[in-house]
Design a protein around this motif. Structure first.
Motif, mmCIF file in Angstrom:
data_model
loop_
_atom_site.group_PDB
_atom_site.id
_atom_site.type_symbol
_atom_site.label_atom_id
_atom_site.label_comp_id
_atom_site.label_asym_id
_atom_site.label_seq_id
_atom_site.Cartn_x
_atom_site.Cartn_y
_atom_site.Cartn_z
ATOM 1 N N ASN A 66 0.835 -1.199 0.000
ATOM 2 C CA ASN A 66 0.000 0.000 0.000
ATOM 3 C C ASN A 66 0.868 1.246 0.000
ATOM 4 O OD1 ASN A 66 -2.088 1.777 0.210
ATOM 5 N ND2 ASN A 66 -2.503 1.385 2.374
ATOM 6 N N ILE A 67 0.807 2.019 -1.079
ATOM 7 C CA ILE A 67 1.594 3.242 -1.191
ATOM 8 C C ILE A 67 0.764 4.426 -0.733
ATOM 9 C CG2 ILE A 67 2.747 4.828 -2.766
ATOM 10 C CD1 ILE A 67 3.449 2.507 -4.525
ATOM 11 N N ASN A 68 1.315 5.172 0.200
ATOM 12 C CA ASN A 68 0.701 6.420 0.630
ATOM 13 C C ASN A 68 1.394 7.547 -0.112
ATOM 14 O OD1 ASN A 68 -0.709 8.390 2.041
ATOM 15 N ND2 ASN A 68 0.789 8.451 3.694
ATOM 16 N N LYS A 69 0.731 8.063 -1.159
ATOM 17 C CA LYS A 69 1.339 9.095 -2.005
ATOM 18 C C LYS A 69 1.152 10.472 -1.374
ATOM 19 C CE LYS A 69 -1.167 7.539 -5.402
ATOM 20 N NZ LYS A 69 -1.826 7.353 -6.698
ATOM 21 N N TYR A 70 2.237 11.200 -1.284
ATOM 22 C CA TYR A 70 2.186 12.584 -0.819
ATOM 23 C C TYR A 70 2.054 13.491 -2.033
ATOM 24 C CZ TYR A 70 3.783 11.204 3.860
ATOM 25 O OH TYR A 70 3.893 10.654 5.094
ATOM 26 N N LYS A 71 0.877 14.039 -2.253
ATOM 27 C CA LYS A 71 0.705 14.905 -3.414
ATOM 28 C C LYS A 71 1.453 16.226 -3.252
ATOM 29 C CE LYS A 71 -3.580 13.172 -5.405
ATOM 30 N NZ LYS A 71 -4.931 13.504 -5.905
ATOM 31 N N ASP A 72 1.561 16.705 -2.035
ATOM 32 C CA ASP A 72 2.249 17.966 -1.786
ATOM 33 C C ASP A 72 3.560 17.697 -1.054
ATOM 34 O OD1 ASP A 72 0.186 19.522 -2.926
ATOM 35 O OD2 ASP A 72 -0.969 19.331 -1.083
ATOM 36 N N SER A 73 4.447 16.995 -1.728
ATOM 37 C CA SER A 73 5.715 16.637 -1.119
ATOM 38 C C SER A 73 6.516 17.893 -0.806
ATOM 39 C CB SER A 73 6.512 15.740 -2.064
ATOM 40 O OG SER A 73 5.775 14.578 -2.361
ATOM 41 N N SER A 74 7.135 17.878 0.351
ATOM 42 C CA SER A 74 7.881 19.049 0.808
ATOM 43 C C SER A 74 9.354 18.707 0.933
ATOM 44 C CB SER A 74 7.335 19.513 2.162
ATOM 45 O OG SER A 74 8.209 20.436 2.761
ATOM 46 N N TYR A 75 10.208 19.569 0.376
ATOM 47 C CA TYR A 75 11.644 19.375 0.547
ATOM 48 C C TYR A 75 12.016 19.450 2.021
ATOM 49 C CZ TYR A 75 12.584 19.729 -4.463
ATOM 50 O OH TYR A 75 12.647 19.498 -5.805
ATOM 51 N N ILE A 76 11.285 20.253 2.778
ATOM 52 C CA ILE A 76 11.590 20.389 4.203
ATOM 53 C C ILE A 76 11.394 19.054 4.913
ATOM 54 C CG2 ILE A 76 10.915 21.524 6.357
ATOM 55 C CD1 ILE A 76 10.193 23.988 4.729
ATOM 56 N N ASP A 77 10.319 18.333 4.584
ATOM 57 C CA ASP A 77 10.092 17.023 5.177
ATOM 58 C C ASP A 77 11.235 16.067 4.845
ATOM 59 O OD1 ASP A 77 7.710 17.668 6.403
ATOM 60 O OD2 ASP A 77 6.469 17.010 4.732
ATOM 61 N N ILE A 78 11.707 16.119 3.611
ATOM 62 C CA ILE A 78 12.800 15.234 3.206
ATOM 63 C C ILE A 78 14.091 15.632 3.913
ATOM 64 C CG2 ILE A 78 14.160 14.391 1.253
ATOM 65 C CD1 ILE A 78 11.693 14.914 -0.511
ATOM 66 N N GLU A 79 14.333 16.933 4.029
ATOM 67 C CA GLU A 79 15.507 17.409 4.764
ATOM 68 C C GLU A 79 15.510 16.897 6.200
ATOM 69 O OE1 GLU A 79 15.850 21.745 2.485
ATOM 70 O OE2 GLU A 79 15.092 21.595 4.527
ATOM 71 N N ASN A 80 14.334 16.868 6.795
ATOM 72 C CA ASN A 80 14.209 16.440 8.194
ATOM 73 C C ASN A 80 14.081 14.928 8.352
ATOM 74 O OD1 ASN A 80 14.321 19.100 9.118
ATOM 75 N ND2 ASN A 80 12.108 19.374 8.972
#
Length: 318
Positions: A66-80
């Motif tokens: 089951n893939i939970n797709k993030y439509k509004d992906s944030s670079y900040i989330d990835i940085e953290n």
């Protein structure tokens, strides 16, 4: 400003800065509870950050997990480190490696090239850059100091008017009412300009990175997620590759993505066909990406961050 400087401006169009955490936390002798990120679980959080990665995710057969797709992906989330799997611009791999205290791995190269320099006049040399309006995407609002530092005294001669925008869509709108400009574009945004008589060139015409060497997009994985979900992650990589190949043969785009990018179906299909979609993993991926990092390093060492990725950065499923 030489051709190498133009690449730096292109790369800085979405470049952000981060600091490396140097203080080590004191280890609590009490038992450590396993967080949700490290547990084996059925659902995986995938953060696509581009038009093409969203399309590929949308074309994955989701029967096995089951893939939970993030439509509004944030670079900040990835940085953290707040993600499981992310598809990000290739040159940011080393950057995220630094930001997350080396807690990510690169698992695949998914796209090569796909960046164009767009101008309303021919640029043959440095003199053609004088008084240009330079438009740069700056989604987190911290680019001006970095770009000013890179240009330095050169801008006394070039007199570039630099403007920053939150996203590429704003730049597309700006070009419709501008003249004497230079902008860095990628797909699908370039398709919105195709009916205009703009001059375009590939980065490989300007920089010492040959066609096929510029890594546009990569898959990275959070090591915390990987600890107990390796089998599931390997299945994801297999499905991503299959969906990418499927998209090249049969470019179908759903209405949600068309609306998200404000594209016609014709523009979307043209953008897909113009993408150099590929899938490289394992030792070939490792070798290809290492060459790419060396090319970036030769242009400006700051593009790699304080800590250059070591072998622990490469997921080769061995």
């Amino acid at each position: 400003m030489n051709k190498e400087t133009i690449l730096i401006l292109a790369l800085l169009s979405i470049f952000t800065s981060c600091s490396i955490k140097s203080d080590q936390e004191v280890i609590d002798p009490k038992p450590i509870e396993v967080s949700e990120k490290t547990k084996k679980r059925d659902q995986v959080d995938v953060s696509p950050t581009s038009f093409i990665s969203r399309l590929i995710i949308d074309n994955i057969d989701n029967k096995n997990f089951n893939i939970n797709k993030y439509k509004d992906s944030s670079y900040i989330d990835i940085e953290n480190g707040n993600f499981d799997i992310a598809i990000v611009p290739g040159y940011l791999g080393s950057y995220f490696y630094n930001c997350t205290n080396q807690n990510i791995e690169i698992a695949g190269i998914t796209s090569i090239d796909n960046i164009k320099l767009v101008s309303d006049s021919i640029i043959n040399d440095q003199n053609d850059l004088k008084d240009k309006n330079l438009y740069i995407a700056d989604p987190v609002g911290n680019l001006s100091d970095v770009v000013d530092k890179k240009l330095g005294p050169l801008n006394l001669f070039l007199k570039l008017n630099i403007e920053y925008y939150k996203n590429m869509d704003d730049i597309v709108k700006k070009l419709d009412e501008s003249h004497n400009f230079l902008a860095i574009m990628n797909e699908p945004y370039y398709q919105k300009l195709e009916d205009n008589n703009y001059y375009t060139s590939d980065l490989s015409n300007w920089i010492p990175i040959a066609q096929g060497e510029f890594v546009s997009e990569i898959i990275i994985v959070n090591k915390d997620y990987l600890k107990n979900n390796k089998e599931s992650f390997n299945q994801f990589l297999k499905c991503y590759k299959e969906a990418s190949n499927k998209l090249k043969k049969d470019p179908i785009v759903n209405d949600d993505i068309l609306n998200m990018y404000n594209l016609t179906e014709k523009e979307a299909k043209k953008a897909i066909n113009d993408q150099n979609l590929t899938f490289i993993d394992g030792d070939t991926m490792k070798g290809t990406y290492k060459v790419f990092l060396e090319r970036l390093k030769s242009l400006d060492t700051s593009l790699l961050g304080d800590i250059i990725p070591d072998d622990d950065f490469y997921y080769t499923n061995k």
